[in-house]
Design a protein around this motif. Structure first.
Motif, short mmCIF file in Angstrom:
data_model
loop_
_atom_site.label_atom_id
_atom_site.label_comp_id
_atom_site.label_asym_id
_atom_site.label_seq_id
_atom_site.Cartn_x
_atom_site.Cartn_y
_atom_site.Cartn_z
N TRP A 14 -71.88 20.12 -29.04
CA TRP A 14 -70.32 20.08 -28.17
C TRP A 14 -69.75 21.45 -28.37
N ASN A 15 -69.64 22.30 -27.49
CA ASN A 15 -68.97 23.59 -27.69
C ASN A 15 -68.18 23.81 -26.33
N VAL A 16 -66.89 23.17 -26.50
CA VAL A 16 -65.95 23.23 -25.22
C VAL A 16 -64.69 23.69 -26.10
N VAL A 17 -64.20 24.56 -25.52
CA VAL A 17 -62.82 25.06 -26.21
C VAL A 17 -61.64 25.02 -25.12
N THR A 18 -60.61 24.41 -25.78
CA THR A 18 -59.35 24.28 -25.14
C THR A 18 -58.24 25.28 -25.14
N THR A 19 -57.93 26.06 -24.13
CA THR A 19 -56.67 27.12 -24.07
C THR A 19 -55.81 26.73 -23.30
N VAL A 20 -54.69 27.54 -23.55
CA VAL A 20 -53.52 27.38 -22.70
C VAL A 20 -53.59 28.77 -21.77
N ASP A 21 -53.62 28.40 -20.32
CA ASP A 21 -53.84 29.62 -19.43
C ASP A 21 -52.39 30.26 -19.10
N TYR A 22 -51.33 29.27 -18.92
CA TYR A 22 -49.88 29.58 -18.55
C TYR A 22 -48.93 28.54 -19.07
N ALA A 23 -47.57 29.34 -19.44
CA ALA A 23 -46.78 28.70 -20.25
C ALA A 23 -45.11 29.17 -20.15
N GLU A 24 -44.99 29.32 -18.89
CA GLU A 24 -43.82 29.72 -18.42
C GLU A 24 -43.26 29.30 -17.02
N ASN A 25 -42.13 29.77 -16.59
CA ASN A 25 -41.44 29.35 -15.30
C ASN A 25 -41.61 27.99 -15.08
N ASP A 26 -41.35 27.23 -15.90
CA ASP A 26 -41.57 25.68 -15.93
C ASP A 26 -42.94 25.21 -15.45
N ALA B 166 -80.43 13.30 -19.54
CA ALA B 166 -81.44 14.03 -19.10
C ALA B 166 -81.37 15.54 -18.86
N TYR B 167 -80.30 16.16 -19.09
CA TYR B 167 -79.87 17.43 -19.00
C TYR B 167 -78.65 17.77 -19.78
N PRO B 168 -78.35 19.03 -20.32
CA PRO B 168 -76.97 19.27 -20.87
C PRO B 168 -76.06 19.79 -19.71
N VAL B 169 -74.82 19.65 -20.13
CA VAL B 169 -73.75 19.92 -18.96
C VAL B 169 -73.12 21.62 -19.28
N ASN B 170 -73.58 22.38 -18.41
CA ASN B 170 -73.41 23.72 -18.52
C ASN B 170 -72.28 24.16 -17.65
N ASN B 171 -71.47 25.20 -17.79
CA ASN B 171 -70.69 25.65 -16.91
C ASN B 171 -69.39 24.75 -16.68
N PHE B 172 -69.06 23.86 -17.85
CA PHE B 172 -68.03 22.86 -17.85
C PHE B 172 -66.80 23.28 -17.81
N THR B 173 -65.68 22.84 -16.95
CA THR B 173 -64.45 23.20 -16.96
C THR B 173 -63.72 21.82 -16.58
N ASN C 281 -69.69 24.26 -23.05
CA ASN C 281 -71.15 23.44 -22.31
C ASN C 281 -71.14 22.13 -23.38
N TYR C 282 -71.97 21.18 -23.21
CA TYR C 282 -72.10 20.36 -24.04
C TYR C 282 -73.46 19.39 -23.72
N PHE C 283 -73.89 18.83 -24.88
CA PHE C 283 -75.20 18.03 -24.62
C PHE C 283 -74.96 16.78 -25.27
N CYS C 284 -74.61 15.50 -25.06
CA CYS C 284 -74.47 14.37 -25.54
C CYS C 284 -75.50 13.23 -25.32
#
Length: 265
Positions: free
Chosen positions: A116-128, A143-150, A137-140
């Motif tokens: 499990w290699n998914v990082v959570t960040t804040v992109d924008y926090a202004e102007n209400d 059949a295959y891992p999940v890449n380019n997850f967003t 990406n992750y593999f739980c």
């Protein structure tokens, strides 16, 4: 005979009568008129204040937040720490926690191949506007891992509403083709140019308008520019061709209502 150039007993008497009788009455009258004027001014100010409807303005300062650990302490997600509307703060924080608070493949996943290699960040926090993005990406198992997850969540903090991609626009169903042509102009042009020469399955062919119209799209807010990042939600078989595209918000304003968050970027 009245003597105007001499101080006489009757001139003294007149002065006494004026200062003891007339002058206090005059000053009292003027004071009353001044008081009336002040009261009328106060009433006018109070009436103006009462009759002026309150307006909700987007804050120009950042929305404060802190990163808290998920159920796996190696990963974190944001929680807003203060906001002028406590109910909206609670509503938004709850949705963020429900979405990003359960990191990992689950409690019964001891397989060493799981990742499990998914990082959570804040992109924008202004102007209400508060926008959270999780990617990686992750593999739980399976059949295959999940890449380019967003996965992104963008909230209008004036209402607490979660904004989906179609909600950015006045009439997405009607204008969908024009909107996607504006966003993916370079990809569509390349697909048209490559149609006769590219190998089957090439990403240059996949990103044509017909394919883009058949799938949904997610978006996140760019952190440093007045723009959004849009990406098609392709299935795994063509997931690698889901190229994120950064679009200046002003290019999409002709399709957006005045209350769209695009106008606040």
């Amino acid at each position: 005979m009245i003597k105007f150039n001499e101080v006489t007993w009757y001139s003294k008497l007149a002065a006494i009568v004026f200062f003891l009788g007339v002058f206090p009455l005059v000053t009292f009258y003027l004071g009353m008129q001044y008081g009336i004027v002040l009261e009328l001014q106060k009433d006018a100010e109070q009436t103006y204040t009462i009759n002026t409807p309150p307006t909700t303005q987007a804050s120009t300062t950042g929305i404060p937040y802190t990163m808290v650990p998920t159920n796996d302490p190696a990963f974190t997600y944001p929680q807003i720490t203060s906001f002028r509307e406590p109910l909206i703060l609670e509503q938004v924080n709850q949705k963020i926690a429900e979405t990003f608070g359960q990191a990992g493949c689950g409690p019964d996943t001891s397989d060493e191949t799981f990742e499990w290699n998914v990082v959570t960040t804040v992109d924008y926090a202004e102007n209400d506007i508060f926008s959270v993005n999780a990617s990686g990406n992750y593999f739980c198992g399976g059949a295959y891992p999940v890449n380019n997850f967003t996965q992104t969540l963008t909230f209008d903090m004036t209402t607490g509403e979660l904004i989906e991609f179609p909600m950015l626009f006045e009439s997405f169903d009607t204008d969908q083709e024009l909107i996607l042509e504006t966003i993916y102009a370079a990809q569509i042009t390349l697909a048209e140019m490559s149609a006769d020469i590219a190998e089957e399955g090439s990403c240059s062919v996949v990103n044509n308008l017909e394919t883009l119209l058949n799938y949904t799209h997610d978006f996140r807010l760019a952190t440093t520019t007045q723009a959004i990042v849009v990406r098609p939600q392709y299935p795994h078989v063509i997931e690698a061709c889901a190229e994120p595209v950064t679009v200046p918000a002003e290019q999409l304003l002709p399709f957006s209502p005045q209350d769209s968050i695009l106008y606040r970027l």
